[in-house]
Design an enzyme around this catalytic site. Structure first.
Site, PDB file in Angstrom:
ATOM      1  N   ASN A 176      37.590 -13.902  98.837  1.00  0.00           N
ATOM      2  CA  ASN A 176      37.138 -12.564  98.385  1.00  0.00           C
ATOM      3  C   ASN A 176      38.334 -12.010  97.604  1.00  0.00           C
ATOM      4  O   ASN A 176      39.435 -11.569  98.175  1.00  0.00           O
ATOM      5  CB  ASN A 176      36.909 -11.910  99.688  1.00  0.00           C
ATOM      6  CG  ASN A 176      36.752 -10.381  99.792  1.00  0.00           C
ATOM      7  OD1 ASN A 176      36.770  -9.864  98.661  1.00  0.00           O
ATOM      8  ND2 ASN A 176      36.978  -9.698 100.699  1.00  0.00           N
ATOM      9  N   LYS A 203      38.340  -9.068  96.230  1.00  0.00           N
ATOM     10  CA  LYS A 203      38.578  -7.599  96.497  1.00  0.00           C
ATOM     11  C   LYS A 203      38.626  -6.996  94.922  1.00  0.00           C
ATOM     12  O   LYS A 203      38.019  -7.292  94.235  1.00  0.00           O
ATOM     13  CB  LYS A 203      39.681  -7.199  97.492  1.00  0.00           C
ATOM     14  CG  LYS A 203      39.657  -8.267  98.764  1.00  0.00           C
ATOM     15  CD  LYS A 203      40.528  -7.461  99.916  1.00  0.00           C
ATOM     16  CE  LYS A 203      40.484  -8.517 100.989  1.00  0.00           C
ATOM     17  NZ  LYS A 203      41.222  -8.051 102.021  1.00  0.00           N
ATOM     18  N   HIS A 245      31.799  -6.117 105.358  1.00  0.00           N
ATOM     19  CA  HIS A 245      33.479  -6.515 105.396  1.00  0.00           C
ATOM     20  C   HIS A 245      34.282  -5.176 105.969  1.00  0.00           C
ATOM     21  O   HIS A 245      33.633  -3.901 105.983  1.00  0.00           O
ATOM     22  CB  HIS A 245      33.930  -6.641 104.202  1.00  0.00           C
ATOM     23  CG  HIS A 245      35.350  -7.086 104.198  1.00  0.00           C
ATOM     24  ND1 HIS A 245      36.397  -6.064 104.261  1.00  0.00           N
ATOM     25  CD2 HIS A 245      35.996  -8.069 104.007  1.00  0.00           C
ATOM     26  CE1 HIS A 245      37.494  -7.017 104.080  1.00  0.00           C
ATOM     27  NE2 HIS A 245      37.231  -8.259 103.911  1.00  0.00           N
ATOM     28  N   GLU A 282      36.647  -3.586 105.433  1.00  0.00           N
ATOM     29  CA  GLU A 282      36.864  -2.533 104.464  1.00  0.00           C
ATOM     30  C   GLU A 282      35.827  -1.494 104.193  1.00  0.00           C
ATOM     31  O   GLU A 282      35.981  -0.324 103.774  1.00  0.00           O
ATOM     32  CB  GLU A 282      37.688  -2.976 103.184  1.00  0.00           C
ATOM     33  CG  GLU A 282      39.191  -3.576 103.562  1.00  0.00           C
ATOM     34  CD  GLU A 282      39.544  -4.766 102.778  1.00  0.00           C
ATOM     35  OE1 GLU A 282      38.870  -4.968 101.714  1.00  0.00           O
ATOM     36  OE2 GLU A 282      40.536  -5.370 103.293  1.00  0.00           O
ATOM     37  N   GLU A 307      36.308 -11.646 111.424  1.00  0.00           N
ATOM     38  CA  GLU A 307      37.556 -11.274 110.963  1.00  0.00           C
ATOM     39  C   GLU A 307      37.924  -9.934 111.857  1.00  0.00           C
ATOM     40  O   GLU A 307      37.681  -9.178 111.450  1.00  0.00           O
ATOM     41  CB  GLU A 307      37.289 -10.689 109.438  1.00  0.00           C
ATOM     42  CG  GLU A 307      36.558 -11.768 108.657  1.00  0.00           C
ATOM     43  CD  GLU A 307      37.208 -11.232 107.262  1.00  0.00           C
ATOM     44  OE1 GLU A 307      37.666 -12.023 106.442  1.00  0.00           O
ATOM     45  OE2 GLU A 307      36.532 -10.163 106.475  1.00  0.00           O
ATOM     46  N   GLY A 325      44.822  -8.755 106.006  1.00  0.00           N
ATOM     47  CA  GLY A 325      45.895  -8.205 105.145  1.00  0.00           C
ATOM     48  C   GLY A 325      47.086  -7.743 105.661  1.00  0.00           C
ATOM     49  O   GLY A 325      47.850  -7.151 105.165  1.00  0.00           O
ATOM     50  N   SER A 351      44.424 -13.158 107.051  1.00  0.00           N
ATOM     51  CA  SER A 351      45.770 -13.578 106.655  1.00  0.00           C
ATOM     52  C   SER A 351      45.902 -15.243 106.908  1.00  0.00           C
ATOM     53  O   SER A 351      46.837 -15.717 107.383  1.00  0.00           O
ATOM     54  CB  SER A 351      46.779 -12.945 107.512  1.00  0.00           C
ATOM     55  OG  SER A 351      46.862 -11.528 107.361  1.00  0.00           O
TER      56      SER A 351
HETATM   57  C1  PEP Z   1      39.417 -10.510 103.960  1.00  0.00           C
HETATM   58  O1  PEP Z   1      39.544  -9.344 103.265  1.00  0.00           O
HETATM   59  O2  PEP Z   1      38.287 -10.812 104.171  1.00  0.00           O
HETATM   60  C2  PEP Z   1      40.726 -11.161 104.202  1.00  0.00           C
HETATM   61  C3  PEP Z   1      40.633 -12.138 105.264  1.00  0.00           C
HETATM   62  O3  PEP Z   1      41.689 -10.944 103.521  1.00  0.00           O
HETATM   63  P1  PEP Z   1      43.388 -11.660 104.097  1.00  0.00           P
HETATM   64  O4  PEP Z   1      42.998 -13.081 103.879  1.00  0.00           O
HETATM   65  O5  PEP Z   1      43.955 -11.029 102.905  1.00  0.00           O
HETATM   66  O6  PEP Z   1      43.636 -11.007 105.342  1.00  0.00           O
END
Ligand code: PEP
Length: 268
Positions: free
Chosen positions: A13, A15, A107, A109, A179, A185, A224
């Site tokens: 992803n 973003k 997601h 976000e 997630e 992040g 992460s």
């Molecule tokens: C995400 O945004 O779906 C995600 C898992 O980001 P990150 O790997 O940077 O935590």
């Protein structure tokens, strides 16, 4: 589901990162390398909207060169309606018309900054299924819910609200990404034990919604996830790969994660 031979997906992803040049180059590199390195692992890339068409072109060129589909190009969001007066939005038929094959929905976000609800996300899932795109449905609890021990309850409600009305044959085509919001992040990762516990719980919830059709739904971990912590996570029996943010913005370490998923698929 036994760990050996399990379905594995590694989805990047991007973003709101990259530009026209870097997005095209990254799509080309990952598609070309996936042909050699991914084995049976399904690789998915989700660039920003303006770069989707070029990413599809680069991916299709790699397919032709290698005689197989190397990566699926995904959008990061879509609108739930077919078309209409929704300024600034992107409809699923538009995505399909340029060769996009999948779409991330729900997601955290989008939930946090754009107040997306599970009811709306559920309609997006239905629209994607109607047009034959693979929905990657994201769920996961926030830090306070985890600390209060409400994580199962929160995720169960998300799943039931968004996916409860989708018939079993449709649900079988959905990919779920667990997630935990506190891990996205932040550099914090769920331990393999925490992730496995939630994935097994999600699988049971999906089975309660859709019966046996839900048994093989891929459930990805996101938060992460990086080469230095992915081995333990990918090895868990109910984890079918990862939704990767930060570590998907360069060909390495992303391809390292793809190779790790391949190893988790057939550990011999
Ligand atoms: C995400 O945004 O779906 C995600 C898992 O980001 P990150 O790997 O940077 O935590």
């Amino acid at each position: 589901m036994p760990p050996s031979g399990k379905k594995m997906i590694v989805a990047g992803n991007w973003k709101m990162h990259t530009d026209a040049q870097s997005a095209a180059a990254l799509a080309e590199q990952v598609a070309g390398r996936s042909a050699q390195e991914a084995g049976q692992v399904q690789v998915v890339l989700a660039p920003p909207f303006p770069f989707l068409a070029e990413a599809v072109r680069r991916a299709r060129a790699a397919d032709q060169e290698n005689g197989r589909q190397c990566v699926i190009i995904a959008a990061q969001n879509c609108h739930e309606e077919e078309q209409g007066a929704y300024t600034g939005e992107v409809g699923v038929p538009m995505l399909r018309s340029i060769g996009v094959g999948a779409c991330i929905v729900g997601h955290s976000e989008r939930r946090q900054y754009y107040a997306e609800t599970d009811a709306a996300v559920g309609r997006k899932v239905e629209r994607l299924l109607q047009h034959g795109l693979m929905p990657i449905y994201c769920c996961g609890e926030g830090r306070e819910d985890r600390e209060a021990g409400r994580h199962r309850e929160v995720v169960a409600l998300q799943l039931r609200t968004a996916l409860g009305a989708i018939p079993g044959h449709g649900l079988a085509k959905v990919v779920v990404a667990y997630e935990p919001v506190w891990a996205i992040g932040t550099g914090l990762t769920a331990t393999p034990a925490q992730a496995q516990e939630m994935h097994a719980f999600i699988r049971a919830e999906l089975r309660a919604l859709a019966g046996e059709a839900a048994t093989h739904i891929p459930i990805l971990y996101g938060g992460s996830c990086k080469p230095d912590n992915a081995a333990g996570i990918f090895a868990c029996p109910d984890i079918n790969g990862g939704l990767i943010g930060g570590a998907s913005l360069a060909a390495e370490p992303f391809m390292e994660l793809v190779r790790m998923a391949r190893h988790a698929q057939s550990p011999a």
